[in-house]
Design a protein around this motif. Structure first.
Motif, PDB file in Angstrom:
ATOM      1  N   VAL A  22       0.852  -1.190   0.000  1.00  0.00           N
ATOM      2  CA  VAL A  22       0.000   0.000   0.000  1.00  0.00           C
ATOM      3  C   VAL A  22       0.888   1.240   0.000  1.00  0.00           C
ATOM      4  CG1 VAL A  22      -1.781   1.248   1.288  1.00  0.00           C
ATOM      5  CG2 VAL A  22      -1.805  -1.258   1.222  1.00  0.00           C
ATOM      6  N   SER A  23       0.476   2.256  -0.770  1.00  0.00           N
ATOM      7  CA  SER A  23       1.237   3.508  -0.838  1.00  0.00           C
ATOM      8  C   SER A  23       0.267   4.670  -1.046  1.00  0.00           C
ATOM      9  CB  SER A  23       2.265   3.452  -1.974  1.00  0.00           C
ATOM     10  OG  SER A  23       1.600   3.334  -3.223  1.00  0.00           O
ATOM     11  N   GLY A  24       0.805   5.872  -1.027  1.00  0.00           N
ATOM     12  CA  GLY A  24      -0.021   7.062  -1.211  1.00  0.00           C
ATOM     13  C   GLY A  24      -0.701   7.493   0.070  1.00  0.00           C
ATOM     14  N   PHE A  25       0.011   7.365   1.177  1.00  0.00           N
ATOM     15  CA  PHE A  25      -0.565   7.699   2.483  1.00  0.00           C
ATOM     16  C   PHE A  25      -0.830   9.188   2.611  1.00  0.00           C
ATOM     17  CE2 PHE A  25       2.119   3.914   3.228  1.00  0.00           C
ATOM     18  CZ  PHE A  25       1.114   3.034   3.568  1.00  0.00           C
ATOM     19  N   ALA A  26      -1.847   9.514   3.395  1.00  0.00           N
ATOM     20  CA  ALA A  26      -2.191  10.903   3.670  1.00  0.00           C
ATOM     21  C   ALA A  26      -1.216  11.479   4.690  1.00  0.00           C
ATOM     22  CB  ALA A  26      -3.617  10.995   4.194  1.00  0.00           C
ATOM     23  N   ASP A  27      -1.157  12.798   4.738  1.00  0.00           N
ATOM     24  CA  ASP A  27      -0.357  13.485   5.737  1.00  0.00           C
ATOM     25  C   ASP A  27      -0.978  13.265   7.107  1.00  0.00           C
ATOM     26  OD1 ASP A  27       1.704  15.114   6.669  1.00  0.00           O
ATOM     27  OD2 ASP A  27       0.557  16.957   6.373  1.00  0.00           O
ATOM     28  N   GLY A  28      -0.178  13.240   8.146  1.00  0.00           N
ATOM     29  CA  GLY A  28      -0.686  13.005   9.497  1.00  0.00           C
ATOM     30  C   GLY A  28      -0.696  11.516   9.793  1.00  0.00           C
ATOM     31  N   THR A  29      -1.583  11.099  10.662  1.00  0.00           N
ATOM     32  CA  THR A  29      -1.677   9.685  11.011  1.00  0.00           C
ATOM     33  C   THR A  29      -2.188   8.912   9.801  1.00  0.00           C
ATOM     34  OG1 THR A  29      -2.126  10.210  13.321  1.00  0.00           O
ATOM     35  CG2 THR A  29      -2.744   8.007  12.566  1.00  0.00           C
ATOM     36  N   LEU A  76      -7.766  -1.629  -2.895  1.00  0.00           N
ATOM     37  CA  LEU A  76      -8.588  -1.926  -1.725  1.00  0.00           C
ATOM     38  C   LEU A  76     -10.067  -2.018  -2.095  1.00  0.00           C
ATOM     39  CD1 LEU A  76      -6.710   0.269   0.889  1.00  0.00           C
ATOM     40  CD2 LEU A  76      -6.649  -2.227   0.670  1.00  0.00           C
ATOM     41  N   SER A  77     -10.518  -1.184  -3.037  1.00  0.00           N
ATOM     42  CA  SER A  77     -11.902  -1.282  -3.524  1.00  0.00           C
ATOM     43  C   SER A  77     -12.154  -2.631  -4.173  1.00  0.00           C
ATOM     44  CB  SER A  77     -12.192  -0.168  -4.534  1.00  0.00           C
ATOM     45  OG  SER A  77     -12.237   1.082  -3.922  1.00  0.00           O
ATOM     46  N   THR A 103       8.629  -1.615  15.678  1.00  0.00           N
ATOM     47  CA  THR A 103       7.206  -1.895  15.613  1.00  0.00           C
ATOM     48  C   THR A 103       6.905  -2.833  14.441  1.00  0.00           C
ATOM     49  OG1 THR A 103       6.683   0.231  16.605  1.00  0.00           O
ATOM     50  CG2 THR A 103       4.903  -0.872  15.423  1.00  0.00           C
ATOM     51  N   LEU A 104       6.182  -3.901  14.761  1.00  0.00           N
ATOM     52  CA  LEU A 104       5.837  -4.902  13.759  1.00  0.00           C
ATOM     53  C   LEU A 104       4.471  -5.476  14.104  1.00  0.00           C
ATOM     54  CD1 LEU A 104       6.581  -6.793  11.373  1.00  0.00           C
ATOM     55  CD2 LEU A 104       7.704  -8.277  13.052  1.00  0.00           C
ATOM     56  N   PHE A 105       3.598  -5.516  13.106  1.00  0.00           N
ATOM     57  CA  PHE A 105       2.269  -6.097  13.279  1.00  0.00           C
ATOM     58  C   PHE A 105       2.000  -6.982  12.081  1.00  0.00           C
ATOM     59  CE2 PHE A 105      -2.227  -6.184  12.247  1.00  0.00           C
ATOM     60  CZ  PHE A 105      -2.796  -6.537  13.460  1.00  0.00           C
ATOM     61  N   SER A 106       1.514  -8.191  12.338  1.00  0.00           N
ATOM     62  CA  SER A 106       1.095  -9.048  11.231  1.00  0.00           C
ATOM     63  C   SER A 106      -0.037  -9.947  11.694  1.00  0.00           C
ATOM     64  CB  SER A 106       2.259  -9.892  10.699  1.00  0.00           C
ATOM     65  OG  SER A 106       2.590 -10.919  11.605  1.00  0.00           O
ATOM     66  N   ALA A 107      -0.925 -10.225  10.754  1.00  0.00           N
ATOM     67  CA  ALA A 107      -2.041 -11.139  10.999  1.00  0.00           C
ATOM     68  C   ALA A 107      -2.268 -11.926   9.711  1.00  0.00           C
ATOM     69  CB  ALA A 107      -3.298 -10.375  11.396  1.00  0.00           C
ATOM     70  N   ALA A 108      -2.608 -13.188   9.867  1.00  0.00           N
ATOM     71  CA  ALA A 108      -2.809 -14.063   8.711  1.00  0.00           C
ATOM     72  C   ALA A 108      -4.079 -13.716   7.944  1.00  0.00           C
ATOM     73  CB  ALA A 108      -2.848 -15.525   9.153  1.00  0.00           C
ATOM     74  N   ASN A 109      -5.070 -13.160   8.649  1.00  0.00           N
ATOM     75  CA  ASN A 109      -6.343 -12.843   7.998  1.00  0.00           C
ATOM     76  C   ASN A 109      -6.764 -11.418   8.307  1.00  0.00           C
ATOM     77  OD1 ASN A 109      -7.238 -15.446   6.788  1.00  0.00           O
ATOM     78  ND2 ASN A 109      -6.927 -16.113   8.892  1.00  0.00           N
ATOM     79  N   ALA A 110      -7.035 -10.675   7.235  1.00  0.00           N
ATOM     80  CA  ALA A 110      -7.553  -9.321   7.357  1.00  0.00           C
ATOM     81  C   ALA A 110      -8.608  -9.132   6.280  1.00  0.00           C
ATOM     82  CB  ALA A 110      -6.438  -8.293   7.184  1.00  0.00           C
ATOM     83  N   TRP A 111      -9.570  -8.266   6.566  1.00  0.00           N
ATOM     84  CA  TRP A 111     -10.639  -7.991   5.609  1.00  0.00           C
ATOM     85  C   TRP A 111     -11.092  -6.552   5.786  1.00  0.00           C
ATOM     86  CZ3 TRP A 111     -10.687 -11.298   9.674  1.00  0.00           C
ATOM     87  CH2 TRP A 111     -11.486 -10.945  10.769  1.00  0.00           C
ATOM     88  N   ILE A 112     -11.636  -6.010   4.722  1.00  0.00           N
ATOM     89  CA  ILE A 112     -12.135  -4.636   4.748  1.00  0.00           C
ATOM     90  C   ILE A 112     -13.549  -4.665   5.293  1.00  0.00           C
ATOM     91  CG2 ILE A 112     -12.711  -2.622   3.344  1.00  0.00           C
ATOM     92  CD1 ILE A 112     -10.427  -3.628   1.432  1.00  0.00           C
ATOM     93  N   VAL A 113     -13.797  -3.875   6.315  1.00  0.00           N
ATOM     94  CA  VAL A 113     -15.100  -3.850   6.975  1.00  0.00           C
ATOM     95  C   VAL A 113     -16.143  -3.168   6.092  1.00  0.00           C
ATOM     96  CG1 VAL A 113     -16.353  -3.011   9.001  1.00  0.00           C
ATOM     97  CG2 VAL A 113     -14.028  -3.869   9.242  1.00  0.00           C
ATOM     98  N   LYS A 114     -15.757  -2.051   5.486  1.00  0.00           N
ATOM     99  CA  LYS A 114     -16.637  -1.327   4.564  1.00  0.00           C
ATOM    100  C   LYS A 114     -15.762  -0.437   3.697  1.00  0.00           C
ATOM    101  CE  LYS A 114     -17.610   2.412   7.812  1.00  0.00           C
ATOM    102  NZ  LYS A 114     -18.650   3.150   8.525  1.00  0.00           N
ATOM    103  N   TRP A 129      -9.718   3.712   5.155  1.00  0.00           N
ATOM    104  CA  TRP A 129     -10.073   2.308   5.034  1.00  0.00           C
ATOM    105  C   TRP A 129      -9.999   1.649   6.393  1.00  0.00           C
ATOM    106  CZ3 TRP A 129     -11.907   0.349   0.584  1.00  0.00           C
ATOM    107  CH2 TRP A 129     -11.718   1.109  -0.572  1.00  0.00           C
ATOM    108  N   THR A 130     -11.063   0.940   6.762  1.00  0.00           N
ATOM    109  CA  THR A 130     -11.095   0.228   8.036  1.00  0.00           C
ATOM    110  C   THR A 130     -11.071  -1.261   7.767  1.00  0.00           C
ATOM    111  OG1 THR A 130     -12.369   2.028   9.023  1.00  0.00           O
ATOM    112  CG2 THR A 130     -12.363  -0.081  10.188  1.00  0.00           C
ATOM    113  N   LEU A 131     -10.057  -1.905   8.300  1.00  0.00           N
ATOM    114  CA  LEU A 131      -9.914  -3.347   8.175  1.00  0.00           C
ATOM    115  C   LEU A 131     -10.003  -3.963   9.565  1.00  0.00           C
ATOM    116  CD1 LEU A 131      -7.884  -1.878   5.981  1.00  0.00           C
ATOM    117  CD2 LEU A 131      -7.277  -4.232   5.499  1.00  0.00           C
ATOM    118  N   GLN A 132     -10.406  -5.210   9.610  1.00  0.00           N
ATOM    119  CA  GLN A 132     -10.328  -5.983  10.841  1.00  0.00           C
ATOM    120  C   GLN A 132      -9.461  -7.192  10.569  1.00  0.00           C
ATOM    121  OE1 GLN A 132     -14.163  -6.952  12.466  1.00  0.00           O
ATOM    122  NE2 GLN A 132     -14.500  -4.877  13.209  1.00  0.00           N
ATOM    123  N   THR A 133      -8.880  -7.709  11.642  1.00  0.00           N
ATOM    124  CA  THR A 133      -8.033  -8.884  11.507  1.00  0.00           C
ATOM    125  C   THR A 133      -8.477  -9.951  12.494  1.00  0.00           C
ATOM    126  OG1 THR A 133      -6.372  -8.396  13.222  1.00  0.00           O
ATOM    127  CG2 THR A 133      -6.088  -7.325  11.063  1.00  0.00           C
TER     128      THR A 133
END
Length: 147
Positions: A22-29, A76-77, A103-114, A129-133
């Motif tokens: 993923v790339s093209g992040f917004a400024d800020g968080t 993502l769409s 800092t490292l985060f990984s999960a085997a399963n992720a999906w887009i909530v909406k 974009w909101t994902l859950q894992t």
């Protein structure tokens, strides 16, 4: 206490969703990771004795904020649409890593909530974009990786 110098570089934070960088992040968080529920809850009895319960629910919410012009929005769409069309058949791994830090985060399963809300303005807007894992394999906010 260490007197060393530590460096953070936002351009060295890697986010990979279902194998796509993923790339093209917004400024800020631009990435936020949070457990959905408390990992430990407590209850205090009438006599003041405290009991703790460790939750088995380790699901997380990952929020990714992109510029509206980011090509990652199209990916993502598509990922969301394929998931809907295949009756939930399109979950995939997620990785978020700070290459200059620990800092490292990984999960085997992720999906887009909406899908991300769409907004247009005089200026460039964002797509959030909101994902859950499922339970993360690694949720390390610094120091040595832990399972």
């Amino acid at each position: 206490m260490s007197g060393g110098v530590h460096t953070y570089n936002a351009s060295r934070v890697v986010v990979i969703v279902a194998g796509f960088p993923v790339s093209g992040f917004a400024d800020g968080t631009f990435v936020n990771i949070e457990m959905i529920n408390d990992a430990i809850t407590t209850q205090v009895g009438a006599d003041g004795e405290i009991a703790r319960a460790i939750s088995t629910d380790r699901r997380c919410t990952v929020t990714i904020t992109l510029q509206q012009v980011s090509e990652s929005n199209a990916f993502l769409s598509t990922l969301f649409n394929v998931d809907m069309l295949t009756c939930g058949g399109r979950t995939g791994p997620i990785l978020v890593q700070d290459l200059c830090g620990d800092t490292l985060f990984s999960a085997a399963n992720a999906w887009i909530v909406k899908p991300a809300p769409i907004e247009f303005s005089k200026e460039i807007t964002t797509r959030v974009w909101t994902l859950q894992t499922g339970a993360p394999a690694i949720y390390n906010v610094g120091g040595n990786p832990s399972l």
